[in-house]
Write a protein that holds these residues in place. Structure first.
Motif, PDB file in Angstrom:
ATOM      1  N   PRO A   1      -3.251  19.317  -6.336  1.00  0.00           N
ATOM      2  CA  PRO A   1      -3.054  19.587  -4.904  1.00  0.00           C
ATOM      3  C   PRO A   1      -3.961  18.768  -3.987  1.00  0.00           C
ATOM      4  CG  PRO A   1      -3.111  21.633  -6.127  1.00  0.00           C
ATOM      5  CD  PRO A   1      -3.488  20.545  -7.089  1.00  0.00           C
ATOM      6  N   ASN A   2      -5.204  18.517  -4.376  1.00  0.00           N
ATOM      7  CA  ASN A   2      -6.105  17.737  -3.520  1.00  0.00           C
ATOM      8  C   ASN A   2      -5.571  16.330  -3.279  1.00  0.00           C
ATOM      9  OD1 ASN A   2      -7.849  19.827  -3.271  1.00  0.00           O
ATOM     10  ND2 ASN A   2      -9.407  19.024  -4.643  1.00  0.00           N
ATOM     11  N   ILE A   3      -4.958  15.762  -4.276  1.00  0.00           N
ATOM     12  CA  ILE A   3      -4.386  14.423  -4.113  1.00  0.00           C
ATOM     13  C   ILE A   3      -3.203  14.481  -3.156  1.00  0.00           C
ATOM     14  CG2 ILE A   3      -3.212  12.538  -5.319  1.00  0.00           C
ATOM     15  CD1 ILE A   3      -5.025  13.165  -7.720  1.00  0.00           C
ATOM     16  N   LYS A   4      -2.373  15.511  -3.289  1.00  0.00           N
ATOM     17  CA  LYS A   4      -1.226  15.651  -2.388  1.00  0.00           C
ATOM     18  C   LYS A   4      -1.682  15.874  -0.948  1.00  0.00           C
ATOM     19  CE  LYS A   4       2.250  17.178  -5.632  1.00  0.00           C
ATOM     20  NZ  LYS A   4       3.347  18.118  -5.820  1.00  0.00           N
ATOM     21  N   PHE A   5      -2.740  16.661  -0.757  1.00  0.00           N
ATOM     22  CA  PHE A   5      -3.279  16.861   0.589  1.00  0.00           C
ATOM     23  C   PHE A   5      -3.747  15.535   1.175  1.00  0.00           C
ATOM     24  CE2 PHE A   5      -4.182  21.382  -0.695  1.00  0.00           C
ATOM     25  CZ  PHE A   5      -3.269  21.934   0.174  1.00  0.00           C
ATOM     26  N   ASN A   6      -4.424  14.739   0.369  1.00  0.00           N
ATOM     27  CA  ASN A   6      -4.909  13.454   0.852  1.00  0.00           C
ATOM     28  C   ASN A   6      -3.772  12.478   1.111  1.00  0.00           C
ATOM     29  OD1 ASN A   6      -7.908  13.190   1.145  1.00  0.00           O
ATOM     30  ND2 ASN A   6      -7.755  14.296  -0.783  1.00  0.00           N
ATOM     31  N   VAL A   7      -2.704  12.552   0.338  1.00  0.00           N
ATOM     32  CA  VAL A   7      -1.516  11.732   0.616  1.00  0.00           C
ATOM     33  C   VAL A   7      -0.984  12.080   2.001  1.00  0.00           C
ATOM     34  CG1 VAL A   7       0.906  11.396  -0.001  1.00  0.00           C
ATOM     35  CG2 VAL A   7      -0.842  11.286  -1.764  1.00  0.00           C
ATOM     36  N   ALA A   8      -0.879  13.359   2.302  1.00  0.00           N
ATOM     37  CA  ALA A   8      -0.381  13.786   3.612  1.00  0.00           C
ATOM     38  C   ALA A   8      -1.308  13.309   4.732  1.00  0.00           C
ATOM     39  CB  ALA A   8      -0.230  15.299   3.654  1.00  0.00           C
ATOM     40  N   LYS A   9      -2.613  13.380   4.503  1.00  0.00           N
ATOM     41  CA  LYS A   9      -3.566  12.927   5.515  1.00  0.00           C
ATOM     42  C   LYS A   9      -3.468  11.421   5.734  1.00  0.00           C
ATOM     43  CE  LYS A   9      -7.696  14.283   4.631  1.00  0.00           C
ATOM     44  NZ  LYS A   9      -8.958  14.878   4.172  1.00  0.00           N
ATOM     45  N   VAL A  10      -3.332  10.666   4.648  1.00  0.00           N
ATOM     46  CA  VAL A  10      -3.202   9.212   4.767  1.00  0.00           C
ATOM     47  C   VAL A  10      -1.926   8.864   5.522  1.00  0.00           C
ATOM     48  CG1 VAL A  10      -2.762   7.093   3.458  1.00  0.00           C
ATOM     49  CG2 VAL A  10      -4.615   8.608   2.778  1.00  0.00           C
ATOM     50  N   LEU A  11      -0.831   9.524   5.176  1.00  0.00           N
ATOM     51  CA  LEU A  11       0.436   9.240   5.859  1.00  0.00           C
ATOM     52  C   LEU A  11       0.363   9.591   7.339  1.00  0.00           C
ATOM     53  CD1 LEU A  11       3.055  10.387   3.236  1.00  0.00           C
ATOM     54  CD2 LEU A  11       2.578   8.059   3.990  1.00  0.00           C
TER      55      LEU A  11
ATOM     56  N   SER B   1       9.164  15.627   7.346  1.00  0.00           N
ATOM     57  CA  SER B   1       8.005  15.222   8.130  1.00  0.00           C
ATOM     58  C   SER B   1       6.749  15.409   7.292  1.00  0.00           C
ATOM     59  CB  SER B   1       7.893  16.051   9.413  1.00  0.00           C
ATOM     60  OG  SER B   1       7.586  17.390   9.076  1.00  0.00           O
ATOM     61  N   VAL B   2       5.667  14.836   7.760  1.00  0.00           N
ATOM     62  CA  VAL B   2       4.401  14.983   7.054  1.00  0.00           C
ATOM     63  C   VAL B   2       3.975  16.449   7.049  1.00  0.00           C
ATOM     64  CG1 VAL B   2       1.957  14.362   7.063  1.00  0.00           C
ATOM     65  CG2 VAL B   2       3.668  12.640   7.566  1.00  0.00           C
ATOM     66  N   GLU B   3       4.210  17.143   8.156  1.00  0.00           N
ATOM     67  CA  GLU B   3       3.839  18.554   8.234  1.00  0.00           C
ATOM     68  C   GLU B   3       4.629  19.388   7.223  1.00  0.00           C
ATOM     69  OE1 GLU B   3       4.583  16.691  10.946  1.00  0.00           O
ATOM     70  OE2 GLU B   3       2.524  16.486  11.684  1.00  0.00           O
ATOM     71  N   GLU B   4       5.915  19.076   7.085  1.00  0.00           N
ATOM     72  CA  GLU B   4       6.743  19.797   6.114  1.00  0.00           C
ATOM     73  C   GLU B   4       6.305  19.470   4.688  1.00  0.00           C
ATOM     74  OE1 GLU B   4      11.403  20.041   5.025  1.00  0.00           O
ATOM     75  OE2 GLU B   4      10.884  20.014   7.154  1.00  0.00           O
ATOM     76  N   TYR B   5       5.925  18.211   4.451  1.00  0.00           N
ATOM     77  CA  TYR B   5       5.403  17.834   3.131  1.00  0.00           C
ATOM     78  C   TYR B   5       4.119  18.609   2.836  1.00  0.00           C
ATOM     79  CZ  TYR B   5       3.203  15.147  -0.551  1.00  0.00           C
ATOM     80  OH  TYR B   5       2.574  14.781  -1.710  1.00  0.00           O
ATOM     81  N   LEU B   6       3.237  18.704   3.829  1.00  0.00           N
ATOM     82  CA  LEU B   6       1.986  19.447   3.647  1.00  0.00           C
ATOM     83  C   LEU B   6       2.271  20.918   3.377  1.00  0.00           C
ATOM     84  CD1 LEU B   6      -1.042  19.123   3.628  1.00  0.00           C
ATOM     85  CD2 LEU B   6      -1.047  19.511   6.075  1.00  0.00           C
TER      86      LEU B   6
ATOM     87  N   LEU C   1       0.813  -1.222   0.000  1.00  0.00           N
ATOM     88  CA  LEU C   1       0.000   0.000   0.000  1.00  0.00           C
ATOM     89  C   LEU C   1       0.847   1.275   0.000  1.00  0.00           C
ATOM     90  CD1 LEU C   1      -2.794  -1.064   2.513  1.00  0.00           C
ATOM     91  CD2 LEU C   1      -2.783  -1.261   0.028  1.00  0.00           C
ATOM     92  N   LEU C   2       1.938   1.270   0.723  1.00  0.00           N
ATOM     93  CA  LEU C   2       2.784   2.460   0.800  1.00  0.00           C
ATOM     94  C   LEU C   2       3.354   2.874  -0.553  1.00  0.00           C
ATOM     95  CD1 LEU C   2       3.680   4.505   2.889  1.00  0.00           C
ATOM     96  CD2 LEU C   2       5.701   3.115   3.286  1.00  0.00           C
ATOM     97  N   PRO C   3       3.804   1.957  -1.420  1.00  0.00           N
ATOM     98  CA  PRO C   3       4.267   2.388  -2.746  1.00  0.00           C
ATOM     99  C   PRO C   3       3.186   3.074  -3.581  1.00  0.00           C
ATOM    100  CG  PRO C   3       5.076   0.196  -2.280  1.00  0.00           C
ATOM    101  CD  PRO C   3       4.113   0.539  -1.182  1.00  0.00           C
ATOM    102  N   VAL C   4       1.939   2.691  -3.382  1.00  0.00           N
ATOM    103  CA  VAL C   4       0.836   3.347  -4.098  1.00  0.00           C
ATOM    104  C   VAL C   4       0.667   4.775  -3.594  1.00  0.00           C
ATOM    105  CG1 VAL C   4      -1.635   3.255  -4.589  1.00  0.00           C
ATOM    106  CG2 VAL C   4      -0.319   1.147  -4.507  1.00  0.00           C
ATOM    107  N   VAL C   5       0.801   4.969  -2.293  1.00  0.00           N
ATOM    108  CA  VAL C   5       0.706   6.317  -1.722  1.00  0.00           C
ATOM    109  C   VAL C   5       1.855   7.187  -2.215  1.00  0.00           C
ATOM    110  CG1 VAL C   5       0.682   7.641   0.429  1.00  0.00           C
ATOM    111  CG2 VAL C   5      -0.556   5.482   0.286  1.00  0.00           C
ATOM    112  N   VAL C   6       3.048   6.609  -2.311  1.00  0.00           N
ATOM    113  CA  VAL C   6       4.206   7.348  -2.813  1.00  0.00           C
ATOM    114  C   VAL C   6       3.981   7.760  -4.264  1.00  0.00           C
ATOM    115  CG1 VAL C   6       6.652   7.172  -3.379  1.00  0.00           C
ATOM    116  CG2 VAL C   6       5.811   6.310  -1.199  1.00  0.00           C
ATOM    117  N   THR C   7       3.424   6.867  -5.065  1.00  0.00           N
ATOM    118  CA  THR C   7       3.103   7.205  -6.457  1.00  0.00           C
ATOM    119  C   THR C   7       2.100   8.344  -6.516  1.00  0.00           C
ATOM    120  OG1 THR C   7       3.511   4.926  -7.139  1.00  0.00           O
ATOM    121  CG2 THR C   7       2.223   6.287  -8.640  1.00  0.00           C
ATOM    122  N   ALA C   8       1.110   8.310  -5.654  1.00  0.00           N
ATOM    123  CA  ALA C   8       0.105   9.375  -5.624  1.00  0.00           C
ATOM    124  C   ALA C   8       0.705  10.707  -5.183  1.00  0.00           C
ATOM    125  CB  ALA C   8      -1.045   8.993  -4.702  1.00  0.00           C
ATOM    126  N   SER C   9       1.754  10.670  -4.381  1.00  0.00           N
ATOM    127  CA  SER C   9       2.360  11.915  -3.907  1.00  0.00           C
ATOM    128  C   SER C   9       3.022  12.706  -5.026  1.00  0.00           C
ATOM    129  CB  SER C   9       3.397  11.616  -2.823  1.00  0.00           C
ATOM    130  OG  SER C   9       4.547  11.035  -3.395  1.00  0.00           O
TER     131      SER C   9
END
Length: 96
Positions: free
Chosen positions: A46-56, A79-84, A33-41
């Motif tokens: 932007p909405n997809i990136k926000f959801n990636v951060a929320k999932v992580l 960090s997730v916060e820095e990514y967001l 599952l994590l590689p799929v989230v990385v691909t989505a990142s």
């Protein structure tokens, strides 16, 4: 489906991952599952990136401790916060 150009497909996949990860356990979450989230990142929406951060952020306790944030996002953030924050800074809003 994660690479579909219509943003609702990746959003649906991310939602499914956020619900499946607690049930699947750490090993499957990290390997499948994590590689799929990385691909989505890497998506430009932007909405997809926000959801990636929320999932992580919500799935950090499930991920194996041997998997570090650098393994997931080597060049993005520490960090997730820095990514967001990175997502907020690079998002473009055409109607502004």
């Amino acid at each position: 489906m994660i690479k579909n150009p219509h943003y609702l497909y990746p959003m649906t996949v991310l939602c499914a991952i956020s619900l499946l990860a607690p049930v699947m356990g750490s090993e499957i979450t990290c390997s499948k599952l994590l590689p799929v989230v990385v691909t989505a990142s890497k998506d430009r929406v932007p909405n997809i990136k926000f959801n990636v951060a929320k999932v992580l952020q919500s799935r950090v306790p499930i991920v194996d401790h041997s998997t570090t944030f650098e393994d997931v996002f080597p060049a993005e953030a520490t960090s997730v916060e820095e990514y967001l924050q990175h997502v907020l800074n690079t998002s473009t809003y055409p109607n502004r």
